[in-house]
Scaffold this motif. Structure first.
Motif, PDB file in Angstrom:
ATOM      1  N   ALA A 170       0.831  -1.211   0.000  1.00  0.00           N
ATOM      2  CA  ALA A 170       0.000   0.000   0.000  1.00  0.00           C
ATOM      3  C   ALA A 170       0.860   1.254   0.000  1.00  0.00           C
ATOM      4  O   ALA A 170       0.525   2.250  -0.648  1.00  0.00           O
ATOM      5  N   ILE A 171       1.966   1.215   0.709  1.00  0.00           N
ATOM      6  CA  ILE A 171       2.874   2.365   0.750  1.00  0.00           C
ATOM      7  C   ILE A 171       3.510   2.600  -0.613  1.00  0.00           C
ATOM      8  O   ILE A 171       3.771   3.740  -1.015  1.00  0.00           O
ATOM      9  N   ALA A 172       3.739   1.507  -1.360  1.00  0.00           N
ATOM     10  CA  ALA A 172       4.380   1.627  -2.670  1.00  0.00           C
ATOM     11  C   ALA A 172       3.447   2.219  -3.722  1.00  0.00           C
ATOM     12  O   ALA A 172       3.905   2.805  -4.707  1.00  0.00           O
ATOM     13  N   PHE A 173       2.133   2.083  -3.541  1.00  0.00           N
ATOM     14  CA  PHE A 173       1.178   2.706  -4.471  1.00  0.00           C
ATOM     15  C   PHE A 173       1.072   4.198  -4.193  1.00  0.00           C
ATOM     16  O   PHE A 173       1.481   4.682  -3.136  1.00  0.00           O
ATOM     17  N   ASN A 174       0.493   4.947  -5.150  1.00  0.00           N
ATOM     18  CA  ASN A 174       0.218   6.366  -4.928  1.00  0.00           C
ATOM     19  C   ASN A 174      -1.108   6.717  -5.603  1.00  0.00           C
ATOM     20  O   ASN A 174      -1.743   5.875  -6.232  1.00  0.00           O
ATOM     21  N   VAL A 175      -1.525   7.974  -5.458  1.00  0.00           N
ATOM     22  CA  VAL A 175      -2.846   8.376  -5.969  1.00  0.00           C
ATOM     23  C   VAL A 175      -2.930   8.289  -7.487  1.00  0.00           C
ATOM     24  O   VAL A 175      -4.032   8.332  -8.041  1.00  0.00           O
ATOM     25  N   GLY A 176      -1.795   8.164  -8.159  1.00  0.00           N
ATOM     26  CA  GLY A 176      -1.812   8.022  -9.614  1.00  0.00           C
ATOM     27  C   GLY A 176      -1.928   6.584 -10.079  1.00  0.00           C
ATOM     28  O   GLY A 176      -1.988   6.322 -11.287  1.00  0.00           O
ATOM     29  N   THR A 177      -1.967   5.635  -9.152  1.00  0.00           N
ATOM     30  CA  THR A 177      -2.086   4.223  -9.511  1.00  0.00           C
ATOM     31  C   THR A 177      -3.424   3.954 -10.190  1.00  0.00           C
ATOM     32  O   THR A 177      -4.449   4.545  -9.826  1.00  0.00           O
ATOM     33  N   ASP A 178      -3.414   3.065 -11.167  1.00  0.00           N
ATOM     34  CA  ASP A 178      -4.634   2.721 -11.905  1.00  0.00           C
ATOM     35  C   ASP A 178      -5.719   2.225 -10.940  1.00  0.00           C
ATOM     36  O   ASP A 178      -5.463   1.318 -10.121  1.00  0.00           O
ATOM     37  N   PRO A 179      -6.916   2.799 -10.991  1.00  0.00           N
ATOM     38  CA  PRO A 179      -7.989   2.398 -10.071  1.00  0.00           C
ATOM     39  C   PRO A 179      -8.316   0.906 -10.114  1.00  0.00           C
ATOM     40  O   PRO A 179      -8.673   0.323  -9.089  1.00  0.00           O
ATOM     41  N   GLN A 180      -8.188   0.286 -11.295  1.00  0.00           N
ATOM     42  CA  GLN A 180      -8.472  -1.145 -11.375  1.00  0.00           C
ATOM     43  C   GLN A 180      -7.456  -1.961 -10.579  1.00  0.00           C
ATOM     44  O   GLN A 180      -7.784  -2.986  -9.985  1.00  0.00           O
ATOM     45  N   THR A 181      -6.215  -1.476 -10.575  1.00  0.00           N
ATOM     46  CA  THR A 181      -5.180  -2.133  -9.761  1.00  0.00           C
ATOM     47  C   THR A 181      -5.537  -2.039  -8.284  1.00  0.00           C
ATOM     48  O   THR A 181      -5.417  -3.023  -7.531  1.00  0.00           O
ATOM     49  N   ILE A 182      -5.997  -0.875  -7.864  1.00  0.00           N
ATOM     50  CA  ILE A 182      -6.373  -0.681  -6.460  1.00  0.00           C
ATOM     51  C   ILE A 182      -7.623  -1.493  -6.122  1.00  0.00           C
ATOM     52  O   ILE A 182      -7.733  -2.051  -5.027  1.00  0.00           O
ATOM     53  N   ARG A 183      -8.550  -1.587  -7.059  1.00  0.00           N
ATOM     54  CA  ARG A 183      -9.761  -2.375  -6.807  1.00  0.00           C
ATOM     55  C   ARG A 183      -9.388  -3.846  -6.583  1.00  0.00           C
ATOM     56  O   ARG A 183      -9.919  -4.498  -5.665  1.00  0.00           O
ATOM     57  N   ARG A 184      -8.482  -4.371  -7.392  1.00  0.00           N
ATOM     58  CA  ARG A 184      -8.036  -5.762  -7.201  1.00  0.00           C
ATOM     59  C   ARG A 184      -7.271  -5.906  -5.882  1.00  0.00           C
ATOM     60  O   ARG A 184      -7.422  -6.915  -5.172  1.00  0.00           O
ATOM     61  N   PHE A 185      -6.481  -4.902  -5.566  1.00  0.00           N
ATOM     62  CA  PHE A 185      -5.735  -4.912  -4.306  1.00  0.00           C
ATOM     63  C   PHE A 185      -6.707  -4.929  -3.124  1.00  0.00           C
ATOM     64  O   PHE A 185      -6.523  -5.690  -2.159  1.00  0.00           O
ATOM     65  N   ASN A 186      -7.733  -4.102  -3.187  1.00  0.00           N
ATOM     66  CA  ASN A 186      -8.739  -4.075  -2.122  1.00  0.00           C
ATOM     67  C   ASN A 186      -9.389  -5.443  -1.926  1.00  0.00           C
ATOM     68  O   ASN A 186      -9.678  -5.859  -0.804  1.00  0.00           O
ATOM     69  N   GLU A 187      -9.624  -6.138  -3.036  1.00  0.00           N
ATOM     70  CA  GLU A 187     -10.228  -7.469  -2.938  1.00  0.00           C
ATOM     71  C   GLU A 187      -9.280  -8.436  -2.221  1.00  0.00           C
ATOM     72  O   GLU A 187      -9.716  -9.250  -1.388  1.00  0.00           O
ATOM     73  N   GLU A 188      -7.994  -8.361  -2.534  1.00  0.00           N
ATOM     74  CA  GLU A 188      -7.005  -9.207  -1.859  1.00  0.00           C
ATOM     75  C   GLU A 188      -6.966  -8.906  -0.365  1.00  0.00           C
ATOM     76  O   GLU A 188      -6.919  -9.814   0.472  1.00  0.00           O
ATOM     77  N   VAL A 189      -6.965  -7.625  -0.052  1.00  0.00           N
ATOM     78  CA  VAL A 189      -6.905  -7.221   1.350  1.00  0.00           C
ATOM     79  C   VAL A 189      -8.173  -7.664   2.077  1.00  0.00           C
ATOM     80  O   VAL A 189      -8.116  -8.162   3.212  1.00  0.00           O
ATOM     81  N   HIS A 190      -9.325  -7.502   1.424  1.00  0.00           N
ATOM     82  CA  HIS A 190     -10.593  -7.935   2.011  1.00  0.00           C
ATOM     83  C   HIS A 190     -10.540  -9.416   2.364  1.00  0.00           C
ATOM     84  O   HIS A 190     -11.015  -9.837   3.443  1.00  0.00           O
ATOM     85  N   ASN A 191      -9.971 -10.220   1.497  1.00  0.00           N
ATOM     86  CA  ASN A 191      -9.844 -11.651   1.749  1.00  0.00           C
ATOM     87  C   ASN A 191      -8.970 -11.921   2.971  1.00  0.00           C
ATOM     88  O   ASN A 191      -9.321 -12.743   3.835  1.00  0.00           O
ATOM     89  N   ALA A 192      -7.851 -11.205   3.065  1.00  0.00           N
ATOM     90  CA  ALA A 192      -6.947 -11.380   4.210  1.00  0.00           C
ATOM     91  C   ALA A 192      -7.619 -10.950   5.510  1.00  0.00           C
ATOM     92  O   ALA A 192      -7.484 -11.611   6.546  1.00  0.00           O
ATOM     93  N   VAL A 193      -8.353  -9.852   5.459  1.00  0.00           N
ATOM     94  CA  VAL A 193      -9.031  -9.352   6.657  1.00  0.00           C
ATOM     95  C   VAL A 193     -10.132 -10.319   7.084  1.00  0.00           C
ATOM     96  O   VAL A 193     -10.344 -10.549   8.281  1.00  0.00           O
ATOM     97  N   SER A 194     -10.833 -10.908   6.123  1.00  0.00           N
ATOM     98  CA  SER A 194     -11.863 -11.888   6.465  1.00  0.00           C
ATOM     99  C   SER A 194     -11.257 -13.083   7.195  1.00  0.00           C
ATOM    100  O   SER A 194     -11.847 -13.607   8.151  1.00  0.00           O
ATOM    101  N   HIS A 195     -10.073 -13.497   6.763  1.00  0.00           N
ATOM    102  CA  HIS A 195      -9.411 -14.635   7.412  1.00  0.00           C
ATOM    103  C   HIS A 195      -8.954 -14.289   8.829  1.00  0.00           C
ATOM    104  O   HIS A 195      -9.083 -15.124   9.739  1.00  0.00           O
ATOM    105  N   ILE A 196      -8.419 -13.072   9.033  1.00  0.00           N
ATOM    106  CA  ILE A 196      -7.988 -12.737  10.396  1.00  0.00           C
ATOM    107  C   ILE A 196      -9.199 -12.538  11.298  1.00  0.00           C
ATOM    108  O   ILE A 196      -9.142 -12.814  12.497  1.00  0.00           O
ATOM    109  N   TRP A 197     -10.320 -12.095  10.727  1.00  0.00           N
ATOM    110  CA  TRP A 197     -11.545 -11.990  11.515  1.00  0.00           C
ATOM    111  C   TRP A 197     -11.966 -13.372  12.021  1.00  0.00           C
ATOM    112  O   TRP A 197     -12.316 -13.533  13.205  1.00  0.00           O
TER     113      TRP A 197
END
Length: 274
Positions: A56-83
């Motif tokens: 997340a630190i390596a990305f910036n506001v100029g990153t392609d939104p689709q890349t961030i959307r896929r990243f959010n999905e990955e993070v959501h999966n990880a957060v669901s598992h820690i929950w």
């Protein structure tokens, strides 16, 4: 709007992935030495969220939104598992299957609530369906006021009993935030009639005063713990962790106030750093 989506996503992931990483450490420290499977799982989650934080630190506001959307999905999966991991631990504790461990049931429930909040926020961002401002003001305050009340209780119970003055202060904050939470829930149950600008503005003002006071108390406690000037079993990182969450709540209150009244942010609104 695409830049706003990227900026908001990175802000949420940078803040909460660090929180999830630290939760893994705190839970691990509370296990017994024989709880090797749980310790290993906690270590795995620590590594997972450390990697997410670094990405997340390596990305910036100029990153392609689709890349961030896929990243959010990955993070959501990880957060669901820690929950799921956190709720499993809570079940073991409440069934008395971890006698002698040092994780309070309320603390485990607390960290699982934060994981659920984080994954819901990621889902809302990707779906483009963030709450209307009046609903968000009430819901965010109900969530964070309970978090702050919990923090005060944890601090009180983790300070050495001989630190009588600090324990009394922590207990006072616990009572104050319990009352603020009750008031917030009353405002919640009166929706939508309660969602007038004057009522919401007063609601934010009142909460800001108490959160700022608790934030200052946490900062003082953190500094004293780091300098080994008070007696407690509070890990220095935990002291900083709860301080940062109070800072986060204050920022959210200021953001809501600015949106509600049109006044400029009294605090630095630049959360996402490129």
């Amino acid at each position: 709007m695409t830049n706003e989506f990227v900026a908001r996503s990175l802000d949420e992931v940078r803040f909460w992935s660090r929180i999830m990483k630290e939760h893994s450490l705190f839970l691990r420290l509370g296990f017994r030495c024989e709880d090797t499977q749980l310790i290993n799982e906690a270590n795995q989650f620590y590594s997972i969220f450390e990697a997410i934080e670094n990405r997340a630190i390596a990305f910036n506001v100029g990153t392609d939104p689709q890349t961030i959307r896929r990243f959010n999905e990955e993070v959501h999966n990880a957060v669901s598992h820690i929950w799921v991991f956190k709720r499993k631990i809570l079940g073991l504790i409440l069934r008395c299957q971890l006698p002698g461990a040092n994780n309070f049931p309320l603390l485990v429930d607390h960290v699982s609530r934060e994981a659920n909040y984080f994954r819901n926020r990621l889902a809302e961002l990707n779906a483009g369906r963030l709450e209307p401002l009046p609903d968000a003001i009430i819901d965010e305050n109900v969530f964070f006021l309970r978090i702050m009340a919990d923090h005060a209780k944890f601090i009180s119970h983790l300070l050495d009993p001989s630190e009588r003055k600090l324990v009394d202060q922590a207990n006072h904050f616990s009572e104050d935030f319990d009352q603020l939470l009750f008031q917030a829930r009353d405002l919640d149950s009166m929706r939508p009639q309660s969602q007038t600008a004057p009522l919401l503005d007063q609601f934010l003002d009142q909460n800001r005063v108490s959160v700022a006071s608790l934030r200052d108390f946490k900062r003082t406690a953190r500094d004293l713990i780091e300098a080994c000037r008070i007696k407690s079993i509070i890990h220095p990182l935990l002291a900083d962790h709860v301080f940062r969450e109070a800072e986060r709540f204050l920022f959210i209150i200021d953001m809501f106030e600015s949106s509600l009244t049109g006044k400029p942010m009294p605090r630095d609104p630049s959360v996402v750093m490129d």
